[in-house]
Write a protein that holds these residues in place. Structure first.
Motif, PDB file in Angstrom:
ATOM      1  N   ALA A  84       0.829  -1.208   0.000  1.00 44.86           N
ATOM      2  CA  ALA A  84       0.000   0.000   0.000  1.00 44.86           C
ATOM      3  C   ALA A  84       0.861   1.254   0.000  1.00 44.86           C
ATOM      4  O   ALA A  84       0.580   2.215  -0.722  1.00 44.86           O
ATOM      5  CB  ALA A  84      -0.954  -0.009   1.196  1.00 44.86           C
ATOM      6  N   LEU A  85       1.932   1.268   0.795  1.00 47.07           N
ATOM      7  CA  LEU A  85       2.827   2.430   0.822  1.00 47.07           C
ATOM      8  C   LEU A  85       3.483   2.658  -0.541  1.00 47.07           C
ATOM      9  O   LEU A  85       3.550   3.789  -1.026  1.00 47.07           O
ATOM     10  CB  LEU A  85       3.907   2.255   1.889  1.00 47.07           C
ATOM     11  CG  LEU A  85       3.449   2.298   3.344  1.00 47.07           C
ATOM     12  CD1 LEU A  85       4.606   1.943   4.272  1.00 47.07           C
ATOM     13  CD2 LEU A  85       2.867   3.661   3.697  1.00 47.07           C
ATOM     14  N   ARG A  86       3.953   1.583  -1.165  1.00 47.99           N
ATOM     15  CA  ARG A  86       4.622   1.721  -2.472  1.00 47.99           C
ATOM     16  C   ARG A  86       3.669   2.245  -3.541  1.00 47.99           C
ATOM     17  O   ARG A  86       4.073   2.950  -4.457  1.00 47.99           O
ATOM     18  CB  ARG A  86       5.194   0.373  -2.931  1.00 47.99           C
ATOM     19  CG  ARG A  86       6.464  -0.032  -2.225  1.00 47.99           C
ATOM     20  CD  ARG A  86       7.169  -1.181  -2.944  1.00 47.99           C
ATOM     21  NE  ARG A  86       6.299  -2.303  -3.240  1.00 47.99           N
ATOM     22  CZ  ARG A  86       6.012  -3.291  -2.388  1.00 47.99           C
ATOM     23  NH1 ARG A  86       6.527  -3.273  -1.157  1.00 47.99           N
ATOM     24  NH2 ARG A  86       5.221  -4.281  -2.730  1.00 47.99           N
ATOM     25  N   HIS A  87       2.382   1.893  -3.417  1.00 46.75           N
ATOM     26  CA  HIS A  87       1.397   2.272  -4.434  1.00 46.75           C
ATOM     27  C   HIS A  87       0.579   3.502  -4.042  1.00 46.75           C
ATOM     28  O   HIS A  87      -0.401   3.827  -4.695  1.00 46.75           O
ATOM     29  CB  HIS A  87       0.465   1.090  -4.726  1.00 46.75           C
ATOM     30  CG  HIS A  87       1.159  -0.038  -5.425  1.00 46.75           C
ATOM     31  ND1 HIS A  87       1.856  -1.005  -4.739  1.00 46.75           N
ATOM     32  CD2 HIS A  87       1.287  -0.326  -6.740  1.00 46.75           C
ATOM     33  CE1 HIS A  87       2.370  -1.862  -5.604  1.00 46.75           C
ATOM     34  NE2 HIS A  87       2.052  -1.469  -6.824  1.00 46.75           N
ATOM     35  N   ALA A  88       1.001   4.178  -2.981  1.00 45.45           N
ATOM     36  CA  ALA A  88       0.230   5.326  -2.479  1.00 45.45           C
ATOM     37  C   ALA A  88       0.682   6.631  -3.117  1.00 45.45           C
ATOM     38  O   ALA A  88       1.790   6.759  -3.638  1.00 45.45           O
ATOM     39  CB  ALA A  88       0.374   5.417  -0.957  1.00 45.45           C
ATOM     40  N   CYS A  89      -0.218   7.594  -3.029  1.00 45.46           N
ATOM     41  CA  CYS A  89       0.038   8.972  -3.468  1.00 45.46           C
ATOM     42  C   CYS A  89      -0.308   9.883  -2.295  1.00 45.46           C
ATOM     43  O   CYS A  89      -1.222   9.578  -1.517  1.00 45.46           O
ATOM     44  CB  CYS A  89      -0.853   9.282  -4.673  1.00 45.46           C
ATOM     45  SG  CYS A  89      -0.766  10.995  -5.251  1.00 45.46           S
ATOM     46  N   LEU A  90       0.422  10.972  -2.145  1.00 46.48           N
ATOM     47  CA  LEU A  90       0.057  11.948  -1.120  1.00 46.48           C
ATOM     48  C   LEU A  90      -1.342  12.485  -1.391  1.00 46.48           C
ATOM     49  O   LEU A  90      -1.722  12.704  -2.550  1.00 46.48           O
ATOM     50  CB  LEU A  90       1.055  13.101  -1.103  1.00 46.48           C
ATOM     51  CG  LEU A  90       2.416  12.792  -0.484  1.00 46.48           C
ATOM     52  CD1 LEU A  90       3.387  13.939  -0.748  1.00 46.48           C
ATOM     53  CD2 LEU A  90       2.292  12.531   1.010  1.00 46.48           C
ATOM     54  N   SER A  91      -2.122  12.722  -0.335  1.00 44.78           N
ATOM     55  CA  SER A  91      -3.500  13.186  -0.514  1.00 44.78           C
ATOM     56  C   SER A  91      -3.574  14.653  -0.924  1.00 44.78           C
ATOM     57  O   SER A  91      -4.618  15.126  -1.340  1.00 44.78           O
ATOM     58  CB  SER A  91      -4.311  12.963   0.761  1.00 44.78           C
ATOM     59  OG  SER A  91      -3.743  13.684   1.820  1.00 44.78           O
ATOM     60  N   GLY A  92      -2.448  15.358  -0.822  1.00 44.31           N
ATOM     61  CA  GLY A  92      -2.412  16.758  -1.249  1.00 44.31           C
ATOM     62  C   GLY A  92      -1.190  17.029  -2.109  1.00 44.31           C
ATOM     63  O   GLY A  92      -0.172  16.334  -2.006  1.00 44.31           O
ATOM     64  N   TYR A  93      -1.297  18.024  -2.957  1.00 45.17           N
ATOM     65  CA  TYR A  93      -0.190  18.400  -3.831  1.00 45.17           C
ATOM     66  C   TYR A  93       0.950  19.001  -3.013  1.00 45.17           C
ATOM     67  O   TYR A  93       0.720  19.814  -2.113  1.00 45.17           O
ATOM     68  CB  TYR A  93      -0.672  19.432  -4.862  1.00 45.17           C
ATOM     69  CG  TYR A  93       0.447  20.099  -5.623  1.00 45.17           C
ATOM     70  CD1 TYR A  93       1.157  19.415  -6.604  1.00 45.17           C
ATOM     71  CD2 TYR A  93       0.804  21.415  -5.335  1.00 45.17           C
ATOM     72  CE1 TYR A  93       2.195  20.035  -7.294  1.00 45.17           C
ATOM     73  CE2 TYR A  93       1.843  22.045  -6.024  1.00 45.17           C
ATOM     74  CZ  TYR A  93       2.531  21.339  -7.000  1.00 45.17           C
ATOM     75  OH  TYR A  93       3.556  21.948  -7.677  1.00 45.17           O
ATOM     76  N   VAL A  94       2.191  18.571  -3.308  1.00 45.78           N
ATOM     77  CA  VAL A  94       3.371  19.120  -2.647  1.00 45.78           C
ATOM     78  C   VAL A  94       4.388  19.502  -3.719  1.00 45.78           C
ATOM     79  O   VAL A  94       4.857  18.646  -4.477  1.00 45.78           O
ATOM     80  CB  VAL A  94       4.002  18.102  -1.663  1.00 45.78           C
ATOM     81  CG1 VAL A  94       5.271  18.667  -1.050  1.00 45.78           C
ATOM     82  CG2 VAL A  94       3.008  17.726  -0.573  1.00 45.78           C
ATOM     83  N   ARG A  95       4.707  20.788  -3.776  1.00 47.85           N
ATOM     84  CA  ARG A  95       5.714  21.266  -4.737  1.00 47.85           C
ATOM     85  C   ARG A  95       7.047  20.566  -4.466  1.00 47.85           C
ATOM     86  O   ARG A  95       7.464  20.421  -3.321  1.00 47.85           O
ATOM     87  CB  ARG A  95       5.871  22.774  -4.592  1.00 47.85           C
ATOM     88  CG  ARG A  95       6.791  23.398  -5.630  1.00 47.85           C
ATOM     89  CD  ARG A  95       7.140  24.826  -5.280  1.00 47.85           C
ATOM     90  NE  ARG A  95       5.999  25.630  -4.912  1.00 47.85           N
ATOM     91  CZ  ARG A  95       5.391  26.496  -5.728  1.00 47.85           C
ATOM     92  NH1 ARG A  95       5.832  26.653  -6.949  1.00 47.85           N
ATOM     93  NH2 ARG A  95       4.366  27.197  -5.308  1.00 47.85           N
TER      94      ARG A  95
END
Length: 197
Positions: A84-95
């Motif tokens: 799950a960690l490897r396939h996850a995306c941050l829930s918010g945009y981070v520059r």
């Protein structure tokens, strides 16, 4: 020693890691009894799992919030958690982590898991200067969580009530002794690089 701003802390063993969720007794009690989530549990919606016991206590108000009266410790396979960690995306945009907002939106739409870092909590549920992992599972990840990764489900509602009572009486030493023993989770740096924000 100062804690890292983003660090997964959890109770874990050689092959499993414990995460927390809170549900109504109508869902929580059958899950504990059967050792798996009942058919009424929705596999088609996002579910958030939390390795931090105290963050779960903050979220569910020590098991007093409506619909969150059953606090569950869900023991899952570490290989599933790490998938799950490897396939996850941050829930918010981070520059700097994402090329641009559109790239982040595309990644978020495809990802079966998402990560949010929220302030960790102390025994009084006050925010701490370092962050705690919340892992949102959807689609394939939810199905794997419920049907493949879950090893055991325990009811920790009595523990939550006992710790809350000790905190209320000012006995923080006894409350601390009852807390699950969470320590830094040994995820490889490359597995977390895209999630550190």
């Amino acid at each position: 020693m100062e804690r890292p701003q983003h660090e997964i802390r959890a109770a874990y063993g050689a092959s499993t890691v414990t995460v927390y969720q809170a549900y109504s007794p109508e869902l929580g009690l059958p899950a504990v009894r059967e050792g798996r989530f009942p058919s009424a549990w929705k596999r088609d919606r996002m579910t958030w799992i939390k390795p931090s016991f105290l963050w779960m206590m903050y979220r569910c108000g020590w098991g007093t919030k409506e619909g969150q009266e059953s606090v569950l410790a869900v023991e899952i396979r570490r290989d599933g958690f790490e998938w799950a960690l490897r396939h996850a995306c941050l829930s918010g945009y981070v520059r700097g982590v994402h090329p641009d907002r559109d790239a982040w939106r595309r990644q978020l739409k495809r990802a079966p898991a998402r990560v949010q870092w929220d302030p960790e909590r102390d025994l009084h549920l006050r925010p701490q200067p370092y962050r705690s992992l919340q892992l949102g599972l959807s689609g394939e990840a939810v199905r794997r969580y419920a049907d493949e990764w879950t090893v055991a489900i325990r009811d920790v509602t009595p523990l939550a009530r006992e710790i809350r009572s000790l905190v209320g009486r000012g006995d923080l030493a006894s409350a601390t002794r009852l807390l699950p023993q969470e320590r830094p989770y040994p995820a490889a740096d490359e597995a977390l690089a895209h999630l550190l924000g």
